[in-house]
Design a protein around this motif. Sequence first.
Motif: not given
Length: 244
Positions: A33-57
């Motif tokens: 989320t942008e709750a803490s302003g990720f895109s302002i702190l790290f311009p040009g970087i797209t974050p991807h967080l890994m999560m247990l595959s189970l939840w994607f079902r």
Amino acid sequence: LMKTAELDPRKNYLVGFHPHGVLAVGAFLNFCTEASGFSILFPGITPHLMMLSLWFRIPFFRDYVMSGGLIPSDKESASYVLKKPEGGNLLAIIVGGAQEALDAHPGSFTLLLKNRKGFVRLAIQHGTPLVPAFSFGENNVFDQVKNPKGSWLRRIQHWLQQIMGISLPLFHARGIFQYSFGLIPYRRPICTVVGKPIPVQKKHRPSEEEVDQVHQKYLNELSKLFEKHKAKYNVPEDSHLEFI
């Protein structure tokens, strides 16, 4: 969210996030989320967080988590992000995973990391810089029922985790209209400090020794990051990271 170094948007990065906490609240808020302003702190970087595959079902829930940039925790998904030639991608892995959630008690700094080396091997195979990140306050937003190793509760939780792949910490915090009991997190601050990138030499088939060497360097850098910033977040002077 606090950065200690710039991240070059022409490169990809692999961030190790610690600790898991009960529900990985800090990881989700800071990297999805942008709750803490990720895109302002790290311009040009797209974050991807890994999560247990189970939840994607789970229909609909899957679409919700994917909209936040979450991806399944399998090697194929990780490689897909890390090998993008244009760079600008950050893959965040909560290394301790569901098992570490069972040690998420307020004031605890126990990390399940001593024998977790898959993320290091992945970084070497792609030549991706490793970035340690520590989330101060992550273990303080919920209380968990005491479950010391060897207790009947811990044994049941461990057994369920082996069967289902997810751990079931018995946690509680506050309610919506009262502060004595409920599942809403306590109003306690979480600050995720993102460390400096550790350069990694690319090698398609690294040996065990090479993986161990980079893994040890990562542990050292993570410990340094924790020791340098702990006083700011009211962590007692005699508290140190414990790797299990």
